[in-house]
Design a protein around this motif. Structure first.
Motif, PDB file in Angstrom:
ATOM      1  N   TRP A   1       6.025  13.061   1.117  1.00 39.05           N
ATOM      2  CA  TRP A   1       5.404  11.874   0.495  1.00 39.05           C
ATOM      3  C   TRP A   1       5.143  10.821   1.561  1.00 39.05           C
ATOM      4  O   TRP A   1       5.936  10.640   2.480  1.00 39.05           O
ATOM      5  CB  TRP A   1       6.340  11.314  -0.574  1.00 39.05           C
ATOM      6  CG  TRP A   1       5.881  10.023  -1.178  1.00 39.05           C
ATOM      7  CD1 TRP A   1       4.905   9.848  -2.117  1.00 39.05           C
ATOM      8  CD2 TRP A   1       6.404   8.711  -0.905  1.00 39.05           C
ATOM      9  NE1 TRP A   1       4.784   8.521  -2.437  1.00 39.05           N
ATOM     10  CE2 TRP A   1       5.686   7.809  -1.710  1.00 39.05           C
ATOM     11  CE3 TRP A   1       7.398   8.224  -0.052  1.00 39.05           C
ATOM     12  CZ2 TRP A   1       5.941   6.434  -1.682  1.00 39.05           C
ATOM     13  CZ3 TRP A   1       7.651   6.879  -0.022  1.00 39.05           C
ATOM     14  CH2 TRP A   1       6.919   5.994  -0.840  1.00 39.05           C
ATOM     15  N   ARG A   2       4.019  10.123   1.430  1.00 41.28           N
ATOM     16  CA  ARG A   2       3.651   9.102   2.402  1.00 41.28           C
ATOM     17  C   ARG A   2       3.065   7.871   1.709  1.00 41.28           C
ATOM     18  O   ARG A   2       2.531   7.954   0.593  1.00 41.28           O
ATOM     19  CB  ARG A   2       2.615   9.643   3.399  1.00 41.28           C
ATOM     20  CG  ARG A   2       3.127  10.779   4.287  1.00 41.28           C
ATOM     21  CD  ARG A   2       4.214  10.298   5.233  1.00 41.28           C
ATOM     22  NE  ARG A   2       4.663  11.364   6.123  1.00 41.28           N
ATOM     23  CZ  ARG A   2       5.686  12.168   5.865  1.00 41.28           C
ATOM     24  NH1 ARG A   2       6.367  12.039   4.728  1.00 41.28           N
ATOM     25  NH2 ARG A   2       6.044  13.095   6.731  1.00 41.28           N
ATOM     26  N   ILE A   3       3.155   6.730   2.410  1.00 45.22           N
ATOM     27  CA  ILE A   3       2.524   5.474   1.980  1.00 45.22           C
ATOM     28  C   ILE A   3       1.206   5.346   2.733  1.00 45.22           C
ATOM     29  O   ILE A   3       1.185   5.415   3.959  1.00 45.22           O
ATOM     30  CB  ILE A   3       3.433   4.272   2.280  1.00 45.22           C
ATOM     31  CG1 ILE A   3       4.713   4.353   1.433  1.00 45.22           C
ATOM     32  CG2 ILE A   3       2.711   2.964   2.031  1.00 45.22           C
ATOM     33  CD1 ILE A   3       5.761   3.332   1.823  1.00 45.22           C
ATOM     34  N   HIS A   4       0.114   5.149   2.003  1.00 45.03           N
ATOM     35  CA  HIS A   4      -1.216   5.151   2.623  1.00 45.03           C
ATOM     36  C   HIS A   4      -1.895   3.780   2.629  1.00 45.03           C
ATOM     37  O   HIS A   4      -2.908   3.621   3.312  1.00 45.03           O
ATOM     38  CB  HIS A   4      -2.122   6.147   1.899  1.00 45.03           C
ATOM     39  CG  HIS A   4      -1.616   7.561   1.940  1.00 45.03           C
ATOM     40  ND1 HIS A   4      -1.664   8.350   3.071  1.00 45.03           N
ATOM     41  CD2 HIS A   4      -1.028   8.319   0.978  1.00 45.03           C
ATOM     42  CE1 HIS A   4      -1.148   9.544   2.805  1.00 45.03           C
ATOM     43  NE2 HIS A   4      -0.747   9.549   1.543  1.00 45.03           N
ATOM     44  N   HIS A   5      -1.396   2.831   1.862  1.00 39.06           N
ATOM     45  CA  HIS A   5      -2.066   1.537   1.729  1.00 39.06           C
ATOM     46  C   HIS A   5      -1.277   0.377   2.308  1.00 39.06           C
ATOM     47  O   HIS A   5      -1.463  -0.771   1.912  1.00 39.06           O
ATOM     48  CB  HIS A   5      -2.402   1.262   0.260  1.00 39.06           C
ATOM     49  CG  HIS A   5      -3.525   2.111  -0.254  1.00 39.06           C
ATOM     50  ND1 HIS A   5      -3.841   2.165  -1.598  1.00 39.06           N
ATOM     51  CD2 HIS A   5      -4.406   2.920   0.377  1.00 39.06           C
ATOM     52  CE1 HIS A   5      -4.867   2.985  -1.767  1.00 39.06           C
ATOM     53  NE2 HIS A   5      -5.220   3.454  -0.571  1.00 39.06           N
ATOM     54  N   GLY A   6      -0.383   0.644   3.229  1.00 38.14           N
ATOM     55  CA  GLY A   6       0.328  -0.434   3.901  1.00 38.14           C
ATOM     56  C   GLY A   6       1.628  -0.806   3.219  1.00 38.14           C
ATOM     57  O   GLY A   6       1.837  -0.555   2.022  1.00 38.14           O
ATOM     58  N   PHE A   7       2.488  -1.447   3.974  1.00 39.92           N
ATOM     59  CA  PHE A   7       3.823  -1.779   3.474  1.00 39.92           C
ATOM     60  C   PHE A   7       3.818  -2.948   2.486  1.00 39.92           C
ATOM     61  O   PHE A   7       4.704  -3.052   1.643  1.00 39.92           O
ATOM     62  CB  PHE A   7       4.748  -2.087   4.648  1.00 39.92           C
ATOM     63  CG  PHE A   7       5.072  -0.876   5.475  1.00 39.92           C
ATOM     64  CD1 PHE A   7       5.984   0.064   5.022  1.00 39.92           C
ATOM     65  CD2 PHE A   7       4.455  -0.660   6.692  1.00 39.92           C
ATOM     66  CE1 PHE A   7       6.294   1.195   5.772  1.00 39.92           C
ATOM     67  CE2 PHE A   7       4.753   0.459   7.453  1.00 39.92           C
ATOM     68  CZ  PHE A   7       5.663   1.395   6.988  1.00 39.92           C
ATOM     69  N   LEU A   8       2.819  -3.826   2.577  1.00 43.28           N
ATOM     70  CA  LEU A   8       2.767  -4.950   1.641  1.00 43.28           C
ATOM     71  C   LEU A   8       2.524  -4.450   0.222  1.00 43.28           C
ATOM     72  O   LEU A   8       3.220  -4.842  -0.727  1.00 43.28           O
ATOM     73  CB  LEU A   8       1.676  -5.935   2.067  1.00 43.28           C
ATOM     74  CG  LEU A   8       1.597  -7.234   1.269  1.00 43.28           C
ATOM     75  CD1 LEU A   8       2.905  -8.006   1.388  1.00 43.28           C
ATOM     76  CD2 LEU A   8       0.428  -8.091   1.740  1.00 43.28           C
ATOM     77  N   ARG A   9       1.536  -3.562   0.060  1.00 46.38           N
ATOM     78  CA  ARG A   9       1.255  -3.008  -1.261  1.00 46.38           C
ATOM     79  C   ARG A   9       2.386  -2.076  -1.709  1.00 46.38           C
ATOM     80  O   ARG A   9       2.695  -2.002  -2.908  1.00 46.38           O
ATOM     81  CB  ARG A   9      -0.089  -2.266  -1.251  1.00 46.38           C
ATOM     82  CG  ARG A   9      -1.275  -3.160  -0.927  1.00 46.38           C
ATOM     83  CD  ARG A   9      -2.603  -2.436  -1.114  1.00 46.38           C
ATOM     84  NE  ARG A   9      -2.848  -2.153  -2.515  1.00 46.38           N
ATOM     85  CZ  ARG A   9      -3.931  -1.523  -2.970  1.00 46.38           C
ATOM     86  NH1 ARG A   9      -4.848  -1.095  -2.105  1.00 46.38           N
ATOM     87  NH2 ARG A   9      -4.092  -1.289  -4.254  1.00 46.38           N
ATOM     88  N   ALA A  10       2.999  -1.390  -0.765  1.00 50.02           N
ATOM     89  CA  ALA A  10       4.138  -0.548  -1.119  1.00 50.02           C
ATOM     90  C   ALA A  10       5.299  -1.394  -1.646  1.00 50.02           C
ATOM     91  O   ALA A  10       5.977  -1.014  -2.606  1.00 50.02           O
ATOM     92  CB  ALA A  10       4.585   0.265   0.089  1.00 50.02           C
TER      93      ALA A  10
END
Length: 285
Positions: free
Chosen positions: A153-162
């Motif tokens: 699993w990965r975060i694709h839209h940046g840490f702020l949106r995460a």
């Protein structure tokens, strides 16, 4: 005892400015008590982590090849699709179970009666229970994220949106903790509290988009799944994380998932808190 605090004790949650700070202090004290209790019984936290980790590994490596997502890739895409669902499911089961069983245990052991005899805000005991569960959920989420990264699993839209996505998940957990508190105050034994959670948690979590797209469901079930608060939170998390299945349904909730998620969480928290405080007062009368 000050006059303002005496008014607070008689009126429950109708706080005057002079007693509001004392009520907040009471909530902090009860939260700290529950967190310390959690730390001193680490097996409870450990066991609450083992089950979701096992489920993640099973779905990621045994069942992922058996599921197909509309417009998405193979098993790798499904692993990313399923993780927000596992985040929400883990929080839902852990929060409601801990709140209801913990509340029922305190009620049965007489701890609630001891707190009632103290000059403290009546809602502080219940709010402290919910806030302690929020702390535990944050710890569980850290471990779950580590497990998710291992399976792909990965975060694709940046840490702020995460961060916003994790905030929605924790907000849902806080709301569901009030459901657990209400159940814990309404049953006579901790065993009944644990069993009672399954009556609503299983339909709520499995009739959602956690593991399959709601488009595969019959029309009545699809509508129920689309308006499910867990579905909205998972959909919003997928959108913010950038995971597959952003709009697996065509209904209005799917395209306004963040608004629906926040709305459901706020409504559930407010309604169940009001009912829990009312139940707490009536049982004390």
């Amino acid at each position: 005892m000050t006059v303002a605090w005496a008014v607070q004790v008689r009126d429950g949650d109708a706080l005057r400015p002079a007693s509001a700070a004392k009520a907040i202090h009471d909530v902090v004290v009860i939260t700290r008590r529950n967190v310390i209790r959690m730390i001193r019984i680490p097996e409870v936290l450990v066991l609450s982590l083992v089950q979701p980790i096992v489920f993640v590994l099973l779905f990621a490596y045994l069942f992922a090849g058996s599921f197909a997502l509309p417009g998405a890739g193979g098993p790798e895409a499904y692993r990313e699709y399923m993780m927000p669902g596992f985040f929400a499911q883990t929080i839902a089961f852990a929060t409601a179970s801990n709140s209801s069983v913990g509340m029922a245990n305190d009620l049965k052991s007489g701890m609630v009666d001891r707190f009632r005899s103290l000059p403290m805000a009546r809602g502080a005991l219940l709010t402290g229970r919910a806030m302690a569960d929020l702390v535990q959920n944050a710890a569980v989420m850290v471990v779950m994220v580590g497990c998710a990264l291992v399976v792909g699993w990965r975060i694709h839209h940046g840490f702020l949106r995460a961060g916003a996505a994790f905030g929605l998940l924790l907000l849902l957990g806080y709301a569901l903790s009030w459901v657990g508190v209400l159940i814990g105050l309404s049953v006579r034994a901790p065993e009944a509290a644990a069993t009672g959670n399954f009556l609503w948690l299983f339909p709520l979590t499995f009739l959602s988009n956690a593991f399959v797209a709601p488009t595969a469901l019959p029309a009545p079930l699809r509508i129920a799944a689309e308006w499910n608060p867990i579905t909205a939170t998972i959909q919003a998390a997928r959108d913010l994380f950038g995971n597959p299945g952003l709009h697996a349904t065509t209904g209005w909730p799917a395209h306004h998932a963040t608004v629906v998620s926040v709305g459901w969480s706020v409504v559930i928290a407010l309604v169940c808190r009001a009912l829990a405080v009312r139940r707490y007062r009536s049982s004390a009368a």
